[in-house]
Design a protein around this motif. Structure first.
Motif, PDB file in Angstrom:
ATOM      1  N   GLN A  17     -39.442  37.980-105.567  1.00  0.00           N
ATOM      2  CA  GLN A  17     -40.655  37.406-104.974  1.00  0.00           C
ATOM      3  C   GLN A  17     -40.320  36.999-103.550  1.00  0.00           C
ATOM      4  O   GLN A  17     -39.193  36.652-103.254  1.00  0.00           O
ATOM      5  N   VAL A  18     -41.332  37.054-102.700  1.00  0.00           N
ATOM      6  CA  VAL A  18     -41.092  36.632-101.321  1.00  0.00           C
ATOM      7  C   VAL A  18     -41.246  35.103-101.299  1.00  0.00           C
ATOM      8  O   VAL A  18     -42.042  34.549-102.037  1.00  0.00           O
ATOM      9  N   VAL A  19     -40.469  34.444-100.491  1.00  0.00           N
ATOM     10  CA  VAL A  19     -40.531  32.988-100.450  1.00  0.00           C
ATOM     11  C   VAL A  19     -40.900  32.441 -99.071  1.00  0.00           C
ATOM     12  O   VAL A  19     -40.785  31.246 -98.838  1.00  0.00           O
ATOM     13  N   PHE A  20     -41.301  33.336 -98.213  1.00  0.00           N
ATOM     14  CA  PHE A  20     -41.657  32.901 -96.853  1.00  0.00           C
ATOM     15  C   PHE A  20     -42.871  33.704 -96.429  1.00  0.00           C
ATOM     16  O   PHE A  20     -42.976  34.890 -96.732  1.00  0.00           O
ATOM     17  N   PRO A  21     -43.816  33.104 -95.729  1.00  0.00           N
ATOM     18  CA  PRO A  21     -45.016  33.826 -95.307  1.00  0.00           C
ATOM     19  C   PRO A  21     -44.765  34.763 -94.140  1.00  0.00           C
ATOM     20  O   PRO A  21     -43.730  34.668 -93.458  1.00  0.00           O
ATOM     21  N   GLU A  31     -38.628  39.151 -94.949  1.00  0.00           N
ATOM     22  CA  GLU A  31     -38.073  40.381 -95.501  1.00  0.00           C
ATOM     23  C   GLU A  31     -36.564  40.589 -95.547  1.00  0.00           C
ATOM     24  O   GLU A  31     -36.082  41.345 -96.380  1.00  0.00           O
ATOM     25  N   ALA A  32     -35.841  39.943 -94.668  1.00  0.00           N
ATOM     26  CA  ALA A  32     -34.387  40.157 -94.649  1.00  0.00           C
ATOM     27  C   ALA A  32     -33.701  39.888 -95.991  1.00  0.00           C
ATOM     28  O   ALA A  32     -32.814  40.652 -96.386  1.00  0.00           O
ATOM     29  N   PRO A  33     -34.063  38.837 -96.705  1.00  0.00           N
ATOM     30  CA  PRO A  33     -33.385  38.574 -97.983  1.00  0.00           C
ATOM     31  C   PRO A  33     -33.476  39.765 -98.948  1.00  0.00           C
ATOM     32  O   PRO A  33     -32.507  40.113 -99.619  1.00  0.00           O
TER      33      PRO A  33
END
Length: 202
Positions: A17-21, A31-33
DNA sequence: GCGACAG
DNA sequence: ATCTTGTCGC
């Protein structure tokens, strides 16, 4: 992919899941993670990595390609489908034509025509490479489509993975919900911090 | 204050 | 990025 033949040597993906907007200028934080997660699965050591986003063609010369190039200490190139910052004169219509992109008096990239009469892509060095070499590599990685093959293949793989996941789990992956998930996982203070004008100046 | 704004 | 409707070229 191999170069210059462009044969697929390895395909790897990473789901979470993405955790940053998504905030223009801060794409890396979102996206880097995930990119690092996928890259960690690659067995072979890449000589260079192409990213879907900007390199130094960024307000602070730190687009996702530059950011990850420094982090991984690996040559990287940024190849974006649209512009983030900078001005440029429309390049010629033939495939291979390009014009430099500049901002605040410095050349930060180029608008490159990868397909005749089609909207150009914006190429900029990530880290460990110069602009002209970046342009040449992007062009040599491009065939009949607008996007260079490495990026096109990556998009196709994601589409494939997503569709398989959707049918197998009954409930599709709420891709658009990355917004919803995001808001529920990003600490309030974090969002307020990055929502301000030029937060990096604080 | 207003417009711009990778994916 | 996602979504929807319509068009142009191979």
């Amino acid at each position: 992919m191999g170069f210059p033949r462009l044969e697929i040597l390895e395909k790897k993906f990473f789901v979470s899941q993405v955790v940053f907007p998504y905030i223009p200028g801060l794409l890396s934080f979102r996206e880097a993670p995930l990119l690092l997660g996928a890259l960690a699965k690659i067995r072979r050591e890449p000589d260079i990595i192409l990213f879907d986003g900007q390199g130094i063609a960024h307000p602070r010369r730190m687009g996702i390609a530059t950011h990850l190039g420094l982090f991984l200490q690996k040559p990287t190139i940024g190849c974006a489908k649209s512009l983030l910052v900078g001005k440029y004169l429309h390049p010629g219509g033939r495939k291979g034509s390009y014009s430099f992109l500049e901002d605040k008096g410095e050349v930060i990239g180029a608008a490159v025509r990868t397909r005749k009469e089609k909207k150009p892509v914006f190429v900029s060095p990530g880290d460990g490479i110069d602009l002209m070499t970046s342009i040449e590599i992007v062009l040599r990685c491009t065939g009949r489509y607008r996007l260079p093959e490495p990026l096109r293949q990556a998009h196709l793989l994601v589409k494939e993975i997503r569709e398989e996941f959707e049918e197998r789990s009954g409930q599709e992956i709420p891709s658009r919900l990355s917004e919803g998930i995001t808001e529920g996982h990003v600490p309030r203070y974090t969002y307020k911090y990055f929502s301000r004008r030029e937060p990096w100046k604080r």
